[in-house]
Design a protein around this motif. Structure first.
Motif, PDB file in Angstrom:
ATOM      1  N   GLN A 129     -11.329   3.662 -17.699  1.00  0.00           N
ATOM      2  CA  GLN A 129     -10.520   2.211 -17.798  1.00  0.00           C
ATOM      3  C   GLN A 129      -9.167   2.697 -17.420  1.00  0.00           C
ATOM      4  N   GLN A 130      -8.775   3.883 -17.448  1.00  0.00           N
ATOM      5  CA  GLN A 130      -7.350   4.353 -17.243  1.00  0.00           C
ATOM      6  C   GLN A 130      -7.301   4.232 -15.591  1.00  0.00           C
ATOM      7  N   ARG A 131      -8.600   4.878 -14.829  1.00  0.00           N
ATOM      8  CA  ARG A 131      -8.551   4.665 -13.555  1.00  0.00           C
ATOM      9  C   ARG A 131      -8.690   3.274 -12.803  1.00  0.00           C
ATOM     10  N   GLY A 132      -9.369   2.409 -13.685  1.00  0.00           N
ATOM     11  CA  GLY A 132      -9.323   0.910 -13.140  1.00  0.00           C
ATOM     12  C   GLY A 132      -8.077   0.341 -13.266  1.00  0.00           C
ATOM     13  N   LEU A 133      -7.162   0.467 -14.290  1.00  0.00           N
ATOM     14  CA  LEU A 133      -6.002   0.122 -14.586  1.00  0.00           C
ATOM     15  C   LEU A 133      -5.057   0.553 -13.442  1.00  0.00           C
ATOM     16  N   CYS A 134      -5.099   1.642 -13.076  1.00  0.00           N
ATOM     17  CA  CYS A 134      -4.265   2.307 -11.928  1.00  0.00           C
ATOM     18  C   CYS A 134      -4.499   1.656 -10.663  1.00  0.00           C
ATOM     19  N   ARG A 135      -5.905   1.270 -10.556  1.00  0.00           N
ATOM     20  CA  ARG A 135      -6.393   0.506  -8.976  1.00  0.00           C
ATOM     21  C   ARG A 135      -5.739  -0.803  -9.139  1.00  0.00           C
ATOM     22  N   VAL A 136      -5.850  -1.556 -10.288  1.00  0.00           N
ATOM     23  CA  VAL A 136      -5.650  -2.869 -10.225  1.00  0.00           C
ATOM     24  C   VAL A 136      -4.010  -2.802  -9.907  1.00  0.00           C
ATOM     25  N   ARG A 137      -3.138  -2.016 -10.362  1.00  0.00           N
ATOM     26  CA  ARG A 137      -1.956  -2.103 -10.104  1.00  0.00           C
ATOM     27  C   ARG A 137      -1.596  -1.601  -8.679  1.00  0.00           C
ATOM     28  N   ASP A 138      -2.321  -0.669  -8.161  1.00  0.00           N
ATOM     29  CA  ASP A 138      -2.171  -0.352  -6.810  1.00  0.00           C
ATOM     30  C   ASP A 138      -2.660  -1.546  -5.772  1.00  0.00           C
ATOM     31  N   LEU A 139      -3.792  -2.241  -6.102  1.00  0.00           N
ATOM     32  CA  LEU A 139      -3.992  -3.302  -5.368  1.00  0.00           C
ATOM     33  C   LEU A 139      -3.155  -4.574  -5.277  1.00  0.00           C
ATOM     34  N   CYS A 140      -2.585  -4.741  -6.374  1.00  0.00           N
ATOM     35  CA  CYS A 140      -1.406  -5.756  -6.539  1.00  0.00           C
ATOM     36  C   CYS A 140      -0.210  -5.355  -5.596  1.00  0.00           C
ATOM     37  N   ARG A 141       0.237  -4.003  -5.678  1.00  0.00           N
ATOM     38  CA  ARG A 141       1.232  -3.581  -4.656  1.00  0.00           C
ATOM     39  C   ARG A 141       0.899  -3.508  -3.439  1.00  0.00           C
ATOM     40  N   VAL A 142      -0.150  -3.435  -2.835  1.00  0.00           N
ATOM     41  CA  VAL A 142      -0.816  -3.475  -1.573  1.00  0.00           C
ATOM     42  C   VAL A 142      -0.503  -4.729  -1.004  1.00  0.00           C
ATOM     43  N   LEU A 143      -1.033  -5.766  -1.783  1.00  0.00           N
ATOM     44  CA  LEU A 143      -1.111  -7.125  -1.643  1.00  0.00           C
ATOM     45  C   LEU A 143       0.451  -7.931  -1.772  1.00  0.00           C
ATOM     46  N   GLN A 144       1.408  -7.009  -2.206  1.00  0.00           N
ATOM     47  CA  GLN A 144       2.803  -7.614  -2.329  1.00  0.00           C
ATOM     48  C   GLN A 144       2.779  -8.756  -3.428  1.00  0.00           C
ATOM     49  N   LEU A 145       1.915  -8.682  -4.273  1.00  0.00           N
ATOM     50  CA  LEU A 145       2.156  -9.685  -5.406  1.00  0.00           C
ATOM     51  C   LEU A 145       3.291  -9.706  -6.409  1.00  0.00           C
ATOM     52  N   PRO A 146       3.543 -10.823  -6.776  1.00  0.00           N
ATOM     53  CA  PRO A 146       4.786 -10.556  -7.740  1.00  0.00           C
ATOM     54  C   PRO A 146       4.463  -9.782  -9.207  1.00  0.00           C
ATOM     55  N   PRO A 147       5.539  -9.299  -9.831  1.00  0.00           N
ATOM     56  CA  PRO A 147       5.058  -8.357 -11.084  1.00  0.00           C
ATOM     57  C   PRO A 147       4.250  -9.297 -12.005  1.00  0.00           C
ATOM     58  N   THR A 148       4.534 -10.344 -12.130  1.00  0.00           N
ATOM     59  CA  THR A 148       3.661 -11.368 -13.073  1.00  0.00           C
ATOM     60  C   THR A 148       2.367 -11.401 -13.017  1.00  0.00           C
ATOM     61  N   PHE A 149       1.679 -11.549 -11.593  1.00  0.00           N
ATOM     62  CA  PHE A 149       0.559 -11.181 -11.191  1.00  0.00           C
ATOM     63  C   PHE A 149      -0.065 -10.066 -11.568  1.00  0.00           C
ATOM     64  N   GLU A 150       0.668  -9.026 -11.393  1.00  0.00           N
ATOM     65  CA  GLU A 150       0.114  -7.689 -11.821  1.00  0.00           C
ATOM     66  C   GLU A 150      -0.309  -7.602 -13.353  1.00  0.00           C
ATOM     67  N   ASP A 151       0.515  -8.034 -14.050  1.00  0.00           N
ATOM     68  CA  ASP A 151       0.430  -8.425 -15.544  1.00  0.00           C
ATOM     69  C   ASP A 151      -0.855  -8.773 -16.001  1.00  0.00           C
ATOM     70  N   THR A 152      -0.992 -10.015 -15.344  1.00  0.00           N
ATOM     71  CA  THR A 152      -2.130 -10.929 -15.572  1.00  0.00           C
ATOM     72  C   THR A 152      -3.361 -10.087 -15.313  1.00  0.00           C
ATOM     73  N   ALA A 153      -3.492  -9.728 -14.075  1.00  0.00           N
ATOM     74  CA  ALA A 153      -4.648  -8.991 -13.570  1.00  0.00           C
ATOM     75  C   ALA A 153      -5.075  -7.658 -14.429  1.00  0.00           C
ATOM     76  N   VAL A 154      -4.036  -6.806 -15.017  1.00  0.00           N
ATOM     77  CA  VAL A 154      -4.215  -5.975 -15.835  1.00  0.00           C
ATOM     78  C   VAL A 154      -4.811  -6.289 -17.250  1.00  0.00           C
ATOM     79  N   ALA A 155      -4.499  -7.618 -17.644  1.00  0.00           N
ATOM     80  CA  ALA A 155      -4.806  -7.866 -18.884  1.00  0.00           C
ATOM     81  C   ALA A 155      -6.331  -8.487 -18.543  1.00  0.00           C
ATOM     82  N   TYR A 156      -6.608  -9.039 -17.605  1.00  0.00           N
ATOM     83  CA  TYR A 156      -8.057  -9.610 -17.326  1.00  0.00           C
ATOM     84  C   TYR A 156      -8.818  -8.435 -17.376  1.00  0.00           C
TER      85      TYR A 156
END
Length: 424
Positions: free
Chosen positions: A69-96
């Protein structure tokens, strides 16, 4: 904590710990500056160097989740940064991702499905916030299989009970067309190929809407359709200079990848334009083909709604209605040929005894060119009817009481015949 560091304001080393509510703070005793607040670790190295550590990097979160799960959470954050999404998007994706990982079916899934789950969380977040992102883009970034991704996506939406709106095609067209490098002159783009962004975007939207109304987008990836529509819009604005440019060269000039089905979507869109061109009177006299119809796209789009309705209406006309229309046009002549006559309302009377040619139906591509289905050959039966059936099997085939009684009598007669002693 004297000697643990220096104050950034006065440079003093007299730093003391001060408990404010439930958090420890480092405060300079000389000037009163709050050096650090809310430090979440108790390691001497971090506090001695006056470095704050976030909760996600501290040991608090790592003790509660597994390594997978730690590896998955890191990949979610990395993918959001690659797509240049806003920080709120990253928090919601991590929660899902955390919610989905609580289900046993996700935790026990294979590694391929867990990797795809990362993209599903980001895609759902973007869809809920009307951020134009396609499933194909996520699959390309994750090197994931589209079938596995779509299945995991639907399973996650069902498990979490999420309300995910469909992708807005207009926003996707605007975002995708903005990436084309055809709006400014450059050494790689000749001047005759440079086009105004607003004109090109407006015509592309109209062509995509036409494709949507004629079932060219339904059940398909939208990017190939948008690519074909953008190419036609770009050609139609200056057809004299751009008709010789191919779709592959256009994508190369625009610095975008050419989707594999884009050529097929281009041919289908041209076929629809030819079908609509048959409805315009001033285009009927011209022998248009898929090359020359591009120059008249502006006229076709101007009367698009009327032409589409007329194409559908003419394609559904029944033979009986045509026969009644012929009799009405014949009037008192009752079969006598009148020849062609203009009635003044734009329609033309047909010669007696002739039925107008049935127009080509404007149908979805899956009905015009249905896929070939291979019918499996039925297995060859080896039953001849002469096989021996045991008594236990016969009971399974008995249905009526009469059949049961006949079988009992036959069985009793057989036993009586076998019990008679042989004569000496």
């Amino acid at each position: 904590m004297p000697g643990g560091g220096r104050c950034p304001d006065c440079g003093s080393t007299e730093l003391v710990e001060d408990s404010h509510y439930s958090q420890n703070q480092l405060v300079c005793s000389d000037c009163g500056c709050v050096v650090t607040e809310g430090v979440l670790t108790t390691t001497f190295t971090d506090e001695g160097n006056l470095r704050e550590v976030t909760y996600s990097r501290s040991t608090g979160e790592n003790e509660q989740v597994s390594r997978s799960q730690q590896r998955g959470l890191c990949r979610v954050r990395d993918l959001c940064r690659v797509l240049q999404l806003p920080p709120t998007f990253e928090d919601t994706a991590v929660a899902y991702y955390q919610q989905a990982y609580q289900h046993s079916g996700i935790r026990a899934a294979r590694l391929q499905k867990k990797e795809v789950l990362v993209g599903c969380c980001v895609l759902i977040t973007c869809r809920q916030r009307n951020w134009p992102l396609t499933m194909g883009t996520i699959c390309t970034l994750l090197y994931a299989d589209l079938d596995v991704f779509s299945g995991t996506y639907l399973q996650m939406v069902k498990l979490l009970g999420l309300d995910v709106p469909s992708l807005c095609l207009v926003d996707l067209v605007k975002t995708y067309c903005s990436s084309f490098k055809l709006f400014e002159a450059s050494p790689s783009v000749p001047a005759k190929y440079v086009e105004d962004k607003e004109k090109m975007l407006s015509r592309t939207l109209q062509l995509v809407e036409l494709a949507d109304e004629t079932w060219l987008v339904t059940g398909r990836h939208p990017l190939p359709v948008i690519t074909a529509a953008t190419f036609l819009a770009w050609q139609s604005l200056r057809p004299s200079d751009r008709l010789t440019c191919s779709l592959a060269r256009f994508c190369k000039l625009a610095s975008v990848d050419l989707p594999y089905p884009a050529s097929s979507r281009l041919q289908e869109l041209l076929a629809v334009l030819l079908r609509l061109a048959e409805q315009l009177a001033w285009l009927q006299v011209l022998k248009l083909d898929k090359r020359s119809v591009v120059a008249h796209i502006g006229d076709l789009l101007q009367h698009r709604h009327m032409l589409v309705r007329k194409a559908f209406r003419d394609g559904t006309a029944e033979p009986d209605a045509l026969d009644a229309r012929e009799k009405e046009l014949q009037g008192p002549g009752q079969g006598q040929g009148w020849g062609k006559e203009d009635r003044g309302d734009g329609s033309v009377d047909l010669p007696a005894g002739k039925r107008p040619a049935s127009p080509t139906l404007l149908l979805p591509p899956c009905m015009l060119k249905p896929p070939k289905r291979i019918c499996p050959t039925p297995p060859v039966s080896t039953v001849t009817g002469d096989e021996n059936i045991s008594d236990s099997e016969i009971e399974q085939y008995l249905r009526t009481p009469q059949e049961v009684r006949d079988f009992q009598r036959a069985q009793a007669a057989r036993q009586a015949a076998t019990s008679v002693p042989n004569p000496p």
